[in-house]
Design a protein around this motif. Structure first.
Motif, PDB file in Angstrom:
ATOM      1  N   LEU A  57     -10.034 -21.232  28.430  1.00  0.00           N
ATOM      2  CA  LEU A  57     -10.362 -21.625  27.053  1.00  0.00           C
ATOM      3  C   LEU A  57     -10.399 -23.128  26.850  1.00  0.00           C
ATOM      4  CD1 LEU A  57      -8.435 -19.053  24.863  1.00  0.00           C
ATOM      5  CD2 LEU A  57     -10.865 -19.633  24.676  1.00  0.00           C
ATOM      6  N   ASN A  60     -13.704 -24.860  26.308  1.00  0.00           N
ATOM      7  CA  ASN A  60     -14.798 -24.000  26.737  1.00  0.00           C
ATOM      8  C   ASN A  60     -14.955 -22.810  25.805  1.00  0.00           C
ATOM      9  OD1 ASN A  60     -16.794 -22.670  28.161  1.00  0.00           O
ATOM     10  ND2 ASN A  60     -15.330 -21.714  29.575  1.00  0.00           N
ATOM     11  N   ALA A  61     -15.662 -23.053  24.697  1.00  0.00           N
ATOM     12  CA  ALA A  61     -15.874 -21.973  23.729  1.00  0.00           C
ATOM     13  C   ALA A  61     -16.713 -20.854  24.321  1.00  0.00           C
ATOM     14  CB  ALA A  61     -16.539 -22.533  22.467  1.00  0.00           C
ATOM     15  N   GLN A  62     -17.421 -21.123  25.421  1.00  0.00           N
ATOM     16  CA  GLN A  62     -18.235 -20.061  26.047  1.00  0.00           C
ATOM     17  C   GLN A  62     -17.371 -18.904  26.536  1.00  0.00           C
ATOM     18  OE1 GLN A  62     -21.475 -19.838  25.862  1.00  0.00           O
ATOM     19  NE2 GLN A  62     -21.694 -21.853  24.915  1.00  0.00           N
ATOM     20  N   ALA A  63     -16.077 -19.172  26.754  1.00  0.00           N
ATOM     21  CA  ALA A  63     -15.171 -18.087  27.153  1.00  0.00           C
ATOM     22  C   ALA A  63     -15.069 -17.022  26.065  1.00  0.00           C
ATOM     23  CB  ALA A  63     -13.792 -18.642  27.470  1.00  0.00           C
ATOM     24  N   LEU A  64     -15.441 -17.401  24.813  1.00  0.00           N
ATOM     25  CA  LEU A  64     -15.380 -16.467  23.678  1.00  0.00           C
ATOM     26  C   LEU A  64     -16.764 -15.965  23.261  1.00  0.00           C
ATOM     27  CD1 LEU A  64     -12.813 -18.482  21.490  1.00  0.00           C
ATOM     28  CD2 LEU A  64     -12.318 -16.543  22.985  1.00  0.00           C
ATOM     29  N   GLN A  65     -17.790 -16.412  23.980  1.00  0.00           N
ATOM     30  CA  GLN A  65     -19.176 -16.112  23.595  1.00  0.00           C
ATOM     31  C   GLN A  65     -19.694 -14.868  24.316  1.00  0.00           C
ATOM     32  OE1 GLN A  65     -21.470 -16.057  21.478  1.00  0.00           O
ATOM     33  NE2 GLN A  65     -22.445 -18.080  21.467  1.00  0.00           N
ATOM     34  N   TYR A  66     -20.788 -14.318  23.800  1.00  0.00           N
ATOM     35  CA  TYR A  66     -21.519 -13.278  24.526  1.00  0.00           C
ATOM     36  C   TYR A  66     -21.822 -13.776  25.934  1.00  0.00           C
ATOM     37  CZ  TYR A  66     -22.698 -10.768  20.151  1.00  0.00           C
ATOM     38  OH  TYR A  66     -22.664 -10.064  18.982  1.00  0.00           O
ATOM     39  N   THR A 278     -15.828 -11.534  28.235  1.00  0.00           N
ATOM     40  CA  THR A 278     -16.118 -12.754  28.991  1.00  0.00           C
ATOM     41  C   THR A 278     -14.852 -13.397  29.540  1.00  0.00           C
ATOM     42  OG1 THR A 278     -17.921 -13.068  27.398  1.00  0.00           O
ATOM     43  CG2 THR A 278     -17.423 -14.919  28.871  1.00  0.00           C
ATOM     44  N   ILE A 279     -13.900 -13.672  28.655  1.00  0.00           N
ATOM     45  CA  ILE A 279     -12.720 -14.414  29.082  1.00  0.00           C
ATOM     46  C   ILE A 279     -11.890 -13.627  30.094  1.00  0.00           C
ATOM     47  CG2 ILE A 279     -11.260 -13.618  27.168  1.00  0.00           C
ATOM     48  CD1 ILE A 279     -10.081 -16.472  27.072  1.00  0.00           C
TER      49      ILE A 279
ATOM     50  N   PRO B  41     -21.101 -21.124  19.071  1.00  0.00           N
ATOM     51  CA  PRO B  41     -19.769 -21.182  19.699  1.00  0.00           C
ATOM     52  C   PRO B  41     -18.913 -22.344  19.187  1.00  0.00           C
ATOM     53  CG  PRO B  41     -21.495 -21.748  21.287  1.00  0.00           C
ATOM     54  CD  PRO B  41     -22.183 -21.241  20.062  1.00  0.00           C
ATOM     55  N   PHE B  44     -16.240 -21.066  16.865  1.00  0.00           N
ATOM     56  CA  PHE B  44     -15.176 -20.146  17.277  1.00  0.00           C
ATOM     57  C   PHE B  44     -13.805 -20.809  17.077  1.00  0.00           C
ATOM     58  CE2 PHE B  44     -18.235 -18.279  20.690  1.00  0.00           C
ATOM     59  CZ  PHE B  44     -18.874 -17.518  19.727  1.00  0.00           C
ATOM     60  N   THR B  46     -11.330 -21.586  18.779  1.00  0.00           N
ATOM     61  CA  THR B  46     -10.951 -21.637  20.192  1.00  0.00           C
ATOM     62  C   THR B  46      -9.478 -21.979  20.373  1.00  0.00           C
ATOM     63  OG1 THR B  46     -13.212 -22.333  20.626  1.00  0.00           O
ATOM     64  CG2 THR B  46     -11.659 -22.583  22.432  1.00  0.00           C
ATOM     65  N   SER B 247     -14.977 -13.830  17.489  1.00  0.00           N
ATOM     66  CA  SER B 247     -15.495 -14.021  18.851  1.00  0.00           C
ATOM     67  C   SER B 247     -16.234 -12.783  19.317  1.00  0.00           C
ATOM     68  CB  SER B 247     -14.338 -14.274  19.830  1.00  0.00           C
ATOM     69  OG  SER B 247     -14.727 -13.956  21.163  1.00  0.00           O
ATOM     70  N   PRO B 248     -17.479 -12.958  19.799  1.00  0.00           N
ATOM     71  CA  PRO B 248     -18.184 -11.808  20.364  1.00  0.00           C
ATOM     72  C   PRO B 248     -17.749 -11.510  21.806  1.00  0.00           C
ATOM     73  CG  PRO B 248     -19.648 -13.723  20.259  1.00  0.00           C
ATOM     74  CD  PRO B 248     -18.324 -14.153  19.697  1.00  0.00           C
ATOM     75  N   GLY B 249     -17.317 -12.545  22.516  1.00  0.00           N
ATOM     76  CA  GLY B 249     -17.031 -12.396  23.945  1.00  0.00           C
ATOM     77  C   GLY B 249     -15.802 -11.571  24.240  1.00  0.00           C
TER      78      GLY B 249
END
Lengths: 405, 405
Positions: A57, A60-66, A278-279, B41, B44, B46, B247-249
């Protein structure tokens, strides 16, 4: 609204797992339980996961993204190396991440089974495989590992059921519920049968990393690849899982197969739940990279001692006429009682008298046979509990035999 | 092995999403994209999630362990309160946690649809609902919100397709792809139709929390409960999601329904993936408890500005003959082009000339109509990008109209 009248036909095949209902009773205090087939949470790499989630995390918000339905690329790359160590050469395109290997079984049932098609499964087999496949309304036929039934026999039975044999499902290492391992010859026999039937082989490798002694046998997929060269020529679909090694609660497993299978599974996953979290994939990847082997070696040491304690205690306390498996790994010992005893009756009696819990065997049989068997799990009990539990179980069975005689 | 010959009949209904294939092209640098319908994102929480994962794991290995198929109890309790705020009175027994609301759609398709049964959906509808339901081989019929078709008409069409109408599916707030909201009268019309058809209503509430202005309309489930008293008397099945708010992820959503539906869904989930990831449910619960409303208010402020920017720019740059929706929330504006233009052609042209990306509308129609429409998403672009993008889109459409004339 009377919903029942609107449900799909498949719903009649869904039923509450007897085991699950049972397990609710078994959680009472004072019961020594060998029922649940789950890992010991004391062995989870909890600290490593704490760090892994924090790192994943960090900025890295992408860890929470689709994310993509195929799964997190670095994790698939790690699995490619892990599969290579097990004798399977594949690429990331041969791998899809699933939400545990249970999801792989659901998706593979969905991929192959039209109503009336046949799935070959062991007698007994993993209860969750029957539950997953049942949603697609198949017939079940008994997979004979030692090849004592000809392909034609399976085929005519499948045709009578209104479909064709679509796959053989088995767990070849320390299977749930028996703890038994299929040897190399047996694995090659399954491949031969599948070749003759032109059907897939679903290899459930959930327990593969938990070998306590004896020489590893190559996965069925590795044996098939050795025969046929490329994974693209293989009919075996390998289902792996981190549930028994790192954490079941994160729900991360994987499928390895020829690309036409993976492509369909990816479409299916996209339509069914988009992707696995994802995460969680990132965290599993970090923990696996950080020391999978060392961690699993520690887990094995603990379970090995528990298995040894259980086998010794069974030797000491079981009356004559009771047989049990000697697993080289996994979490289970399968006990076959004298034919006149019933595992479910025994459990009911146990809850009144000896307060020791286990799973009656019948639920693991697609045809409802196997009443005189029980499954014991040694994964969540320490050696003292195991000795005490097997002493109680021995008394219980001895008393039941006398009552029956 | 030629796997194709062994796949189940349902597999012919699975196809690669055109959009997904398209989106791969649209990730190129230099393209202004309004295609992907995903949250930004940057919005989010985070940091809150970092703390929540740390706290969930602190001395608690159960966060990594198997858990119940129904879902994490404190999260279901939080959802009970949240539903009460939306006018729905229910208990934790009316709630199951899913891996995103996409999984709810898959399970509801699995629960209700036998091959040939009919699902009523909007023309257009959420693409992922068509994908989820397709696996169960239904027929689709057009749900008319304003009740201009009689129940008998739907019934005879469903019978001709070989089954019965099993449910009406709709997203009533700021739907994907149109951004439109069904008003109270429309919602009550859907309930009336469902009563006449004795079928379920699947209410997809994924975007419900993202209202930017206008008065909230009660969920269909709340309206039905107001009529019928108990949730046990309701035919509406409500699907909620944290994907658009937190969060979608993490893949956490939920279903609210009468207990006979929840009981079947729990059995289904147990057989399909056991449960949604334990720690993710704990983390979502902690973040939601810690300030759901405040967080979502912040998200709404950002998206509201982006929606305003898009509507203003469309007003400014679109040529005559182009119409679009004015959403009160959500992420999407739906643009209807002059009948002679095709959204897919327009996108192909755009990638060559204006480098602005959007989703052609046809994929959202179960019958393949809707060619002269496109979906724009404003969730991931700032106001400057939106103004520039709409200017390019205006030029593109103007040029296309001239080319066509």
């Amino acid at each position: 609204m009377r919903f029942e009248e609107n449900f799909a036909t498949r719903v009649s095949r869904l039923k509450a797992s007897e085991i699950r209902e049972l397990l609710k009773l078994l959680d009472q205090p004072g019961i020594l339980s060998f029922a649940g087939g789950i890992p010991d949470p004391a062995l989870f790499p909890t600290q490593a996961f704490g760090q892994a989630f924090t790192d994943a995390l960090e900025g890295n918000a992408q860890a929470l993204q689709y994310s993509v339905s195929e799964g997190y690329l670095p994790l698939r790359e790690w699995i490619v190396s892990e599969m290579a160590r097990n004798g399977v050469t594949c690429s990331v395109d041969n791998i899809m991440i699933t939400s545990g290997s249970q999801q792989a079984l659901d998706y593979l049932g969905k991929l192959f089974l039209s109503p009336g098609d046949t799935a070959l499964v062991g007698w007994p087999t993993y209860l969750g495989s029957l539950a997953a496949f049942n949603a697609y309304e198949p017939a079940f036929d008994q997979l004979s590992i030692n090849g004592n039934r000809a392909a034609e026999d399976h085929q005519s039975k499948a045709a009578a059921a209104g479909g064709q044999v679509k796959f053989a499902y088995l767990s070849a290492d320390f299977a749930n519920p028996t703890g038994e391992t299929v040897d190399r010859q047996g694995r090659e026999g399954v491949l031969q049968l599948a070749d003759a039937l032109d059907c897939a082989v679903i290899e459930d490798a959930a327990y593969q990393s938990l070998r306590y002694d004896g020489a590893p046998v190559p996965p069925i997929l590795a044996l098939e690849q050795a025969q046929k060269g490329s994974i693209e020529a293989c009919r075996t679909i390998y289902c792996g899982s981190f549930s028994k090694t790192l954490s079941p609660g994160l729900r991360v497993g994987w499928v390895v197969a020829a690309t036409p299978v993976i492509k369909q599974l990816v479409l299916m996953k996209q339509a069914a739940d988009l992707h696995s979290a994802t995460i969680n994939q990132m965290a599993i990847h970090r923990v696996a990279e950080g020391g999978f082997d060392a961690h699993v070696a520690g887990v094995r040491d603990v379970y090995r001692r528990r298995r040894d304690a259980m086998l010794q205690a069974l030797d000491r306390f079981m009356p004559k006429g009771v047989r049990w498996t000697k697993p080289e790994g996994g979490m289970f010992v399968w006990v076959t009682l004298p034919a006149e005893l019933d595992g479910a009756d025994l459990l009911a009696r146990s809850l009144e008298t000896e307060k020791v819990a286990f799973v009656p065997g019948r639920a693991f049989f697609a045809d409802g046979s196997g009443g005189n068997s029980i499954r014991l799990s040694f994964s969540c009990a320490d050696e003292t509990m195991i000795a005490e539990g097997m002493a109680r179980l021995g008394r219980l069975i001895t008393a039941a035999k006398v009552g029956q005689a």
